[in-house]
Design a protein around this motif. Structure first.
Motif, PDB file in Angstrom:
ATOM      1  N   LYS A  54       0.810  -1.232   0.000  1.00 56.61           N
ATOM      2  CA  LYS A  54       0.000   0.000   0.000  1.00 56.61           C
ATOM      3  C   LYS A  54       0.834   1.268   0.000  1.00 56.61           C
ATOM      4  O   LYS A  54       0.334   2.344  -0.281  1.00 56.61           O
ATOM      5  N   ARG A  78       3.703   3.945   4.591  1.00 52.45           N
ATOM      6  CA  ARG A  78       4.775   4.663   5.293  1.00 52.45           C
ATOM      7  C   ARG A  78       5.398   5.753   4.419  1.00 52.45           C
ATOM      8  O   ARG A  78       5.526   6.902   4.876  1.00 52.45           O
ATOM      9  N   HIS A 131      10.671  -1.284   5.594  1.00 53.43           N
ATOM     10  CA  HIS A 131       9.409  -1.996   5.865  1.00 53.43           C
ATOM     11  C   HIS A 131       9.373  -3.319   5.101  1.00 53.43           C
ATOM     12  O   HIS A 131       9.041  -4.375   5.665  1.00 53.43           O
ATOM     13  N   TYR A 185      11.868  -5.038   3.979  1.00 54.12           N
ATOM     14  CA  TYR A 185      12.845  -5.931   4.629  1.00 54.12           C
ATOM     15  C   TYR A 185      12.199  -6.635   5.825  1.00 54.12           C
ATOM     16  O   TYR A 185      12.337  -7.855   5.999  1.00 54.12           O
ATOM     17  N   SER A 186      11.463  -5.874   6.636  1.00 55.39           N
ATOM     18  CA  SER A 186      10.851  -6.490   7.828  1.00 55.39           C
ATOM     19  C   SER A 186       9.808  -7.542   7.428  1.00 55.39           C
ATOM     20  O   SER A 186       9.663  -8.563   8.095  1.00 55.39           O
ATOM     21  N   ASP A 222      10.012 -11.363   8.376  1.00 65.24           N
ATOM     22  CA  ASP A 222       8.859 -11.815   9.169  1.00 65.24           C
ATOM     23  C   ASP A 222       8.264 -13.103   8.593  1.00 65.24           C
ATOM     24  O   ASP A 222       7.766 -13.957   9.328  1.00 65.24           O
ATOM     25  N   ARG A 278       1.953  -9.946  -0.228  1.00 66.81           N
ATOM     26  CA  ARG A 278       1.686  -8.981  -1.290  1.00 66.81           C
ATOM     27  C   ARG A 278       1.121  -9.686  -2.536  1.00 66.81           C
ATOM     28  O   ARG A 278       1.529  -9.403  -3.676  1.00 66.81           O
ATOM     29  N   VAL A 332      13.673   1.297  14.532  1.00 64.56           N
ATOM     30  CA  VAL A 332      13.608  -0.035  13.921  1.00 64.56           C
ATOM     31  C   VAL A 332      14.522  -1.040  14.630  1.00 64.56           C
ATOM     32  O   VAL A 332      14.426  -2.238  14.394  1.00 64.56           O
ATOM     33  N   GLN A 386       9.392  -7.423  17.729  1.00 66.15           N
ATOM     34  CA  GLN A 386       9.381  -8.736  17.080  1.00 66.15           C
ATOM     35  C   GLN A 386       9.854  -9.829  18.035  1.00 66.15           C
ATOM     36  O   GLN A 386       9.323 -10.934  18.015  1.00 66.15           O
ATOM     37  N   LYS A 440       6.518  -3.007  17.557  1.00 65.94           N
ATOM     38  CA  LYS A 440       6.578  -3.710  16.268  1.00 65.94           C
ATOM     39  C   LYS A 440       6.066  -2.835  15.127  1.00 65.94           C
ATOM     40  O   LYS A 440       6.562  -2.899  14.007  1.00 65.94           O
ATOM     41  N   THR A 441       5.075  -2.012  15.418  1.00 67.87           N
ATOM     42  CA  THR A 441       4.377  -1.315  14.334  1.00 67.87           C
ATOM     43  C   THR A 441       4.241   0.194  14.525  1.00 67.87           C
ATOM     44  O   THR A 441       4.551   0.982  13.627  1.00 67.87           O
ATOM     45  N   PHE A 448      -3.174   1.113  13.356  1.00 67.29           N
ATOM     46  CA  PHE A 448      -2.775   0.297  12.194  1.00 67.29           C
ATOM     47  C   PHE A 448      -2.610  -1.170  12.600  1.00 67.29           C
ATOM     48  O   PHE A 448      -3.069  -2.079  11.908  1.00 67.29           O
ATOM     49  N   GLN A 449      -1.951  -1.407  13.751  1.00 66.11           N
ATOM     50  CA  GLN A 449      -1.748  -2.800  14.160  1.00 66.11           C
ATOM     51  C   GLN A 449      -3.059  -3.429  14.643  1.00 66.11           C
ATOM     52  O   GLN A 449      -3.299  -4.623  14.436  1.00 66.11           O
ATOM     53  N   ASP A 451      -4.747  -4.486  11.611  1.00 66.18           N
ATOM     54  CA  ASP A 451      -4.031  -5.657  11.084  1.00 66.18           C
ATOM     55  C   ASP A 451      -4.486  -6.919  11.825  1.00 66.18           C
ATOM     56  O   ASP A 451      -4.760  -7.950  11.202  1.00 66.18           O
TER      57      ASP A 451
HETATM   58  C1  GRG Z   1      14.660  -4.132  11.844  1.00 61.89           C
HETATM   59  C2  GRG Z   1      12.683  -3.370  10.516  1.00 61.89           C
HETATM   60  C3  GRG Z   1      13.417  -4.478  11.179  1.00 61.89           C
HETATM   61  C4  GRG Z   1      12.915  -5.745  11.129  1.00 61.89           C
HETATM   62  C5  GRG Z   1      13.482  -6.953  11.754  1.00 61.89           C
HETATM   63  C6  GRG Z   1      11.259  -9.230  11.071  1.00 61.89           C
HETATM   64  C7  GRG Z   1      11.228  -8.093  12.028  1.00 61.89           C
HETATM   65  C8  GRG Z   1      12.507  -7.667  12.698  1.00 61.89           C
HETATM   66  C9  GRG Z   1      10.100  -7.422  12.312  1.00 61.89           C
HETATM   67  C10 GRG Z   1       8.766  -7.692  11.711  1.00 61.89           C
HETATM   68  C11 GRG Z   1       7.866  -6.521  11.988  1.00 61.89           C
HETATM   69  C12 GRG Z   1       6.537  -6.610  11.321  1.00 61.89           C
HETATM   70  C13 GRG Z   1       6.365  -7.430  10.095  1.00 61.89           C
HETATM   71  C14 GRG Z   1       5.519  -5.932  11.826  1.00 61.89           C
HETATM   72  C15 GRG Z   1       4.155  -5.931  11.247  1.00 61.89           C
HETATM   73  C16 GRG Z   1       3.851  -4.566  10.719  1.00 61.89           C
HETATM   74  C17 GRG Z   1       2.684  -4.615   9.762  1.00 61.89           C
HETATM   75  C18 GRG Z   1       1.346  -4.307  10.288  1.00 61.89           C
HETATM   76  C19 GRG Z   1       2.877  -4.935   8.481  1.00 61.89           C
HETATM   77  C20 GRG Z   1       1.885  -4.863   7.405  1.00 61.89           C
HETATM   78  O1  GRG Z   1       2.042  -3.579   6.805  1.00 61.89           O
HETATM   79  P1  GRG Z   1       1.181  -3.103   5.574  1.00 61.89           P
HETATM   80  O2  GRG Z   1      -0.250  -3.500   5.793  1.00 61.89           O
HETATM   81  O3  GRG Z   1       1.767  -3.994   4.404  1.00 61.89           O
HETATM   82  O4  GRG Z   1       1.464  -1.662   5.351  1.00 61.89           O
HETATM   83  P2  GRG Z   1       1.982  -3.599   2.853  1.00 61.89           P
HETATM   84  O5  GRG Z   1       2.277  -4.902   2.179  1.00 61.89           O
HETATM   85  O6  GRG Z   1       0.723  -2.950   2.373  1.00 61.89           O
HETATM   86  O7  GRG Z   1       3.152  -2.662   2.804  1.00 61.89           O
END
Ligand code: GRG
Length: 287
Positions: free
Chosen positions: A40, A43, A73, A75-76, A80, A92, A142, A151, A173-174, A210-211, A214
């Motif tokens: 989307k 960020r 993002h 990368y995370s 994840d 995605r 982060v 995380q 996390k978010t 947002f979380q 989610d």
């Molecule tokens: C150091 C950044 C960093 C990461 C390493 C793997 C990890 C540690 C963290 C995972 C954090 C994570 C996935 C949190 C969930 C956040 C979340 C609600 C993601 C979904 O975001 P959207 O809906 O996704 O914006 P799109 O695909 O639309 O971008």
């Protein structure tokens, strides 16, 4: 203003810039870009919206920062999805990176995106102090004081299933990452320190919302719309808002976070109205 139209229009130059920001990378482009494609772009759009609301006029200054946030993002998300983390095959709307390229390449794609983001933060002319502030702010939220900490709690089997733990996971996390996206736009537009802090605080409420949405979508969402697998958190016994408060309780609290965010943004002046609209979009989102 129609917020869906706004988000759709803002996404176009972000997507274009995301493709371009890899233009000097040949070897690993396909693998990194595979995971970047889609999403989307909330960020980067928050960073751009904040930059513009704070009077910023030069896309060349904010776009690399916006793209850097999306790289981190993404990368995370890649990490994840790995089997050692949340173990998800679908992201995605397509196979997760490790399913497509294997685990080693997925880990490296994540590592590459993370590092490349910080190179992007340094791009563009001038604003050296502001770029340093962006790097400081992003690396803080982060790392082990933010997303990484969140995380680790999310992955922990020992975490107690209570509202305090839930809040700690969500905020780290978010929420901090959403909030720092708003903050980076304000930094790059050279907003005052107090306004930068206020926008960050408002962004935390938006990030909590947002979380929450989610977590709610994990229960009520559709795979095709979400582009990821619903029901995974529930099946894995994760500590989510519906697990702690029930579905209705989670929806009630999501509305409360939306109110708090809008109250805070509204207090900062009409030029931040766009954030109230984005907050409503997040509250009602189905993907
Ligand atoms: C150091 C950044 C960093 C990461 C390493 C793997 C990890 C540690 C963290 C995972 C954090 C994570 C996935 C949190 C969930 C956040 C979340 C609600 C993601 C979904 O975001 P959207 O809906 O996704 O914006 P799109 O695909 O639309 O971008």
């Amino acid at each position: 203003m129609d917020v869906v139209k706004y988000l759709t229009e803002k996404k176009v130059p972000v997507d274009r810039a995301l493709k371009k920001c890899f233009s000097d990378i040949n070897a690993f482009f396909d693998i990194m870009y595979y995971s970047i494609d889609g999403g989307k772009r909330i960020r980067p759009i928050l960073a751009i919206a904040s930059y513009e609301a704070n009077g910023g006029k030069d896309p060349e200054q904010i776009m690399p920062v916006a793209c850097g946030l999306e790289l981190i993002h993404t990368y995370s998300l890649i990490h994840d999805d790995l089997p050692a983390m949340d173990d998800d095959d679908f992201r995605r709307g397509k196979a997760a990176a490790h399913k497509k390229f294997g685990e080693a390449m997925a880990i490296l794609a994540g590592d590459g995106l993370f590092a490349h983001a910080f190179e992007l933060f340094t791009r563009g002319n001038g604003l050296v102090k502001e770029k340093l502030m962006v790097i400081q702010a992003v690396s803080e939220v982060v790392g082990p004081k933010g997303v990484v900490y969140g995380q680790t709690l999310d992955m922990s089997k020992e975490i107690s299933p209570d509202p305090i733990s839930l809040r700690r996971i969500h905020i780290n996390k978010t929420a901090k990452f959403i909030a720092v996206s708003v903050k980076c736009g304000a930094i790059m537009a050279q907003a005052s320190a107090s306004l930068i802090n206020d926008l960050y605080a408002a962004g935390i409420y938006m990030g909590m919302l947002f979380q929450y949405t989610d977590d709610i979508l994990d229960v009520v969402g559709e795979k095709e719309k979400l582009g990821k697998t619903p029901g995974k958190d529930m099946a894995a016994g994760k500590l989510t808002a519906p697990a702690v408060y029930g579905l209705d309780g989670a929806k009630f609290r999501a509305r409360r976070y939306a109110q708090l965010a809008k109250h805070k943004f509204s207090g900062l002046g009409e030029r931040f109205d766009i954030f109230n609209m984005i907050t409503d979009f997040i509250l009602h989102r189905t993907f």
